[in-house]
Design a protein around this motif. Structure first.
Motif, PDB file in Angstrom:
ATOM      1  N   UNK A 271     -18.479 -19.387 -25.484  1.00 41.13           N
ATOM      2  CA  UNK A 271     -19.568 -18.674 -26.157  1.00 41.13           C
ATOM      3  C   UNK A 271     -20.226 -17.783 -25.100  1.00 41.13           C
ATOM      4  N   UNK A 272     -19.925 -16.465 -25.115  1.00 43.80           N
ATOM      5  CA  UNK A 272     -20.317 -15.608 -24.004  1.00 43.80           C
ATOM      6  C   UNK A 272     -20.746 -14.222 -24.472  1.00 43.80           C
ATOM      7  N   UNK A 273     -21.640 -13.634 -23.699  1.00 44.76           N
ATOM      8  CA  UNK A 273     -22.082 -12.264 -23.933  1.00 44.76           C
ATOM      9  C   UNK A 273     -21.901 -11.502 -22.626  1.00 44.76           C
ATOM     10  N   UNK A 274     -21.170 -10.389 -22.671  1.00 45.39           N
ATOM     11  CA  UNK A 274     -20.800  -9.662 -21.458  1.00 45.39           C
ATOM     12  C   UNK A 274     -21.210  -8.200 -21.545  1.00 45.39           C
ATOM     13  N   UNK A 275     -21.577  -7.629 -20.380  1.00 45.99           N
ATOM     14  CA  UNK A 275     -21.883  -6.207 -20.342  1.00 45.99           C
ATOM     15  C   UNK A 275     -20.641  -5.399 -19.994  1.00 45.99           C
ATOM     16  N   UNK A 276     -20.806  -4.087 -19.809  1.00 49.43           N
ATOM     17  CA  UNK A 276     -19.666  -3.202 -19.600  1.00 49.43           C
ATOM     18  C   UNK A 276     -18.904  -3.545 -18.319  1.00 49.43           C
ATOM     19  N   UNK A 277     -19.605  -3.946 -17.271  1.00 48.91           N
ATOM     20  CA  UNK A 277     -18.922  -4.278 -16.019  1.00 48.91           C
ATOM     21  C   UNK A 277     -17.969  -5.460 -16.216  1.00 48.91           C
ATOM     22  N   UNK A 278     -18.402  -6.462 -16.948  1.00 48.26           N
ATOM     23  CA  UNK A 278     -17.552  -7.618 -17.214  1.00 48.26           C
ATOM     24  C   UNK A 278     -16.403  -7.226 -18.145  1.00 48.26           C
ATOM     25  N   UNK A 279     -16.693  -6.394 -19.141  1.00 47.51           N
ATOM     26  CA  UNK A 279     -15.644  -5.935 -20.054  1.00 47.51           C
ATOM     27  C   UNK A 279     -14.511  -5.275 -19.273  1.00 47.51           C
ATOM     28  N   UNK A 280     -14.860  -4.370 -18.373  1.00 43.11           N
ATOM     29  CA  UNK A 280     -13.845  -3.648 -17.616  1.00 43.11           C
ATOM     30  C   UNK A 280     -13.059  -4.586 -16.700  1.00 43.11           C
ATOM     31  N   UNK A 281     -13.760  -5.528 -16.075  1.00 44.80           N
ATOM     32  CA  UNK A 281     -13.073  -6.461 -15.184  1.00 44.80           C
ATOM     33  C   UNK A 281     -12.114  -7.362 -15.969  1.00 44.80           C
TER      34      UNK A 281
ATOM     35  N   UNK B  17     -21.224  -3.769 -24.806  1.00 40.15           N
ATOM     36  CA  UNK B  17     -21.495  -5.204 -24.862  1.00 40.15           C
ATOM     37  C   UNK B  17     -20.403  -5.878 -25.685  1.00 40.15           C
ATOM     38  N   UNK B  18     -19.925  -7.010 -25.196  1.00 44.13           N
ATOM     39  CA  UNK B  18     -18.942  -7.801 -25.939  1.00 44.13           C
ATOM     40  C   UNK B  18     -19.451  -9.226 -26.071  1.00 44.13           C
ATOM     41  N   UNK B  19     -19.438  -9.747 -27.275  1.00 40.16           N
ATOM     42  CA  UNK B  19     -19.837 -11.123 -27.551  1.00 40.16           C
ATOM     43  C   UNK B  19     -18.586 -11.904 -27.925  1.00 40.16           C
ATOM     44  N   UNK B  20     -18.335 -12.986 -27.220  1.00 41.89           N
ATOM     45  CA  UNK B  20     -17.181 -13.843 -27.519  1.00 41.89           C
ATOM     46  C   UNK B  20     -17.658 -15.111 -28.211  1.00 41.89           C
TER      47      UNK B  20
ATOM     48  N   UNK C 132     -16.293 -10.539 -30.603  1.00 42.28           N
ATOM     49  CA  UNK C 132     -14.858 -10.741 -30.742  1.00 42.28           C
ATOM     50  C   UNK C 132     -14.596 -12.222 -30.941  1.00 42.28           C
ATOM     51  N   UNK C 133     -13.721 -12.516 -31.905  1.00 42.08           N
ATOM     52  CA  UNK C 133     -13.463 -13.896 -32.314  1.00 42.08           C
ATOM     53  C   UNK C 133     -11.971 -14.173 -32.199  1.00 42.08           C
ATOM     54  N   UNK C 134     -11.520 -14.816 -31.108  1.00 41.84           N
ATOM     55  CA  UNK C 134     -10.109 -15.206 -31.030  1.00 41.84           C
ATOM     56  C   UNK C 134      -9.849 -16.358 -31.997  1.00 41.84           C
ATOM     57  N   UNK C 135      -8.764 -16.272 -32.740  1.00 38.57           N
ATOM     58  CA  UNK C 135      -8.529 -17.292 -33.766  1.00 38.57           C
ATOM     59  C   UNK C 135      -7.046 -17.578 -33.920  1.00 38.57           C
ATOM     60  N   UNK C 136      -6.715 -18.851 -34.052  1.00 41.39           N
ATOM     61  CA  UNK C 136      -5.350 -19.290 -34.317  1.00 41.39           C
ATOM     62  C   UNK C 136      -5.391 -20.327 -35.430  1.00 41.39           C
ATOM     63  N   UNK C 137      -4.847 -19.968 -36.582  1.00 41.41           N
ATOM     64  CA  UNK C 137      -4.778 -20.868 -37.741  1.00 41.41           C
ATOM     65  C   UNK C 137      -6.154 -21.456 -38.086  1.00 41.41           C
ATOM     66  N   UNK C 138      -7.112 -20.561 -38.293  1.00 46.54           N
ATOM     67  CA  UNK C 138      -8.472 -20.967 -38.667  1.00 46.54           C
ATOM     68  C   UNK C 138      -8.827 -20.419 -40.053  1.00 46.54           C
ATOM     69  N   UNK C 139      -7.872 -20.510 -40.979  1.00 42.21           N
ATOM     70  CA  UNK C 139      -8.093 -19.914 -42.293  1.00 42.21           C
ATOM     71  C   UNK C 139      -9.265 -20.525 -43.047  1.00 42.21           C
ATOM     72  N   UNK C 140      -9.584 -21.786 -42.766  1.00 40.77           N
ATOM     73  CA  UNK C 140     -10.656 -22.458 -43.509  1.00 40.77           C
ATOM     74  C   UNK C 140     -12.049 -22.110 -42.999  1.00 40.77           C
ATOM     75  N   UNK C 141     -12.150 -21.654 -41.762  1.00 36.77           N
ATOM     76  CA  UNK C 141     -13.475 -21.424 -41.180  1.00 36.77           C
ATOM     77  C   UNK C 141     -13.759 -19.971 -40.825  1.00 36.77           C
ATOM     78  N   UNK C 142     -12.726 -19.140 -40.674  1.00 34.07           N
ATOM     79  CA  UNK C 142     -12.927 -17.813 -40.099  1.00 34.07           C
ATOM     80  C   UNK C 142     -13.844 -16.933 -40.941  1.00 34.07           C
ATOM     81  N   UNK C 143     -13.744 -17.015 -42.260  1.00 35.72           N
ATOM     82  CA  UNK C 143     -14.579 -16.159 -43.115  1.00 35.72           C
ATOM     83  C   UNK C 143     -16.063 -16.488 -42.936  1.00 35.72           C
ATOM     84  N   UNK C 144     -16.394 -17.771 -42.895  1.00 31.06           N
ATOM     85  CA  UNK C 144     -17.796 -18.150 -42.723  1.00 31.06           C
ATOM     86  C   UNK C 144     -18.299 -17.769 -41.341  1.00 31.06           C
ATOM     87  N   UNK C 145     -17.443 -17.846 -40.316  1.00 33.49           N
ATOM     88  CA  UNK C 145     -17.851 -17.434 -38.972  1.00 33.49           C
ATOM     89  C   UNK C 145     -18.160 -15.938 -38.956  1.00 33.49           C
ATOM     90  N   UNK C 146     -17.295 -15.140 -39.574  1.00 41.72           N
ATOM     91  CA  UNK C 146     -17.524 -13.695 -39.639  1.00 41.72           C
ATOM     92  C   UNK C 146     -18.834 -13.392 -40.357  1.00 41.72           C
TER      93      UNK C 146
END
Length: 225
Positions: free
Chosen positions: A147-157, A76-79, A1-15
């Motif tokens: 920059x984080x990687x979370x399992x289901x327990x963290x996702x729910x919390x 699993x969620x990757x931030x 998951x990629x939170x983004x605010x006005x990142x039009x110049x970089x978001x495509x390359x990040x994806x």
């Protein structure tokens, strides 16, 4: 998951970089009320898109991502940030650590290369690290890292209880209070692809003071079942 605010110049390359590092993963961009072409560029790059109706701030954007992950059954969620500073090449190694821990944080200070932020911000991070050590008994070298990687327990919390103002630091306190295990993993940060950070030395000092107070208040908060 990629939170983004006005990142039009970089978001495509990040994806695209995330898709290269994790070919089978769903890539979700949480557009936090952007006024530019962030959402359009993310969609063109092949990302799932969650558009917030107005700007909620980093806490609301990240929690929206956790809610999406929980409601859609992800384990699993990757931030990762949308400005290009986080290199997705480190995600596979971080994922392997979920076998033994609930949350893995990418730390720029566990390696001696890459972008390490300004001296003032490093001082502030050091102070917050010491405060977290006193409050949780665990030392974090890069507590402000998103920059984080979370399992289901963290996702729910985090879907149910996530700080809106200082989420990266406060979430560590709350997760440790719930008995969840956290470890840091060395990563190399990159310079922002475009633009510059809005945080100068005065804002860094103010941020450090507010987060420190917020952590102390957080200890008195009722635990959320």
């Amino acid at each position: 998951m990629i939170p983004a605010l006005n990142e039009e110049n970089s978001i495509a390359s990040v994806v695209r970089d995330v898709k290269t590092a994790l070919p089978t993963a769903s890539v979700l961009v949480v557009d936090d009320g952007s006024t530019d072409n962030t959402a359009e560029n993310a969609a063109k790059a092949g990302a799932l898109l969650l558009r917030l109706p107005f700007n909620l701030g980093i806490g609301g954007a990240v929690q929206s991502g956790y809610l999406f992950a929980m409601r859609n059954g992800y384990d699993v969620a990757v931030q990762i940030d949308g400005d290009g500073q986080h290199d997705p090449v480190f995600i596979p190694d971080m994922l392997t650590r979920l076998d033994s821990f609930d949350l893995v944080i990418g730390s720029r200070f566990m390696s001696n290369v890459g972008f390490r932020s300004t001296a003032m911000r490093r001082i502030g991070i050091g102070i917050l690290s010491g405060l977290l050590k006193a409050l949780t008994g665990q030392r974090f070298t890069d507590p402000t890292s998103g920059f984080r990687v979370a399992n289901r327990r963290v996702i729910e919390h985090c879907a149910a209880n996530y700080s809106q103002d200082f989420p990266e630091v406060e979430s560590l306190l709350h997760l440790r209070r719930e008995g969840l295990s956290i470890i840091e993993s060395p990563v190399v940060m990159r310079q922002r692809s475009y633009g510059r950070s809005s945080i100068n030395w005065t804002k860094s000092l103010w941020y450090m003071m507010k987060v420190s107070l917020s952590l102390c208040i957080g200890l008195a908060r009722r635990r959320v079942p």
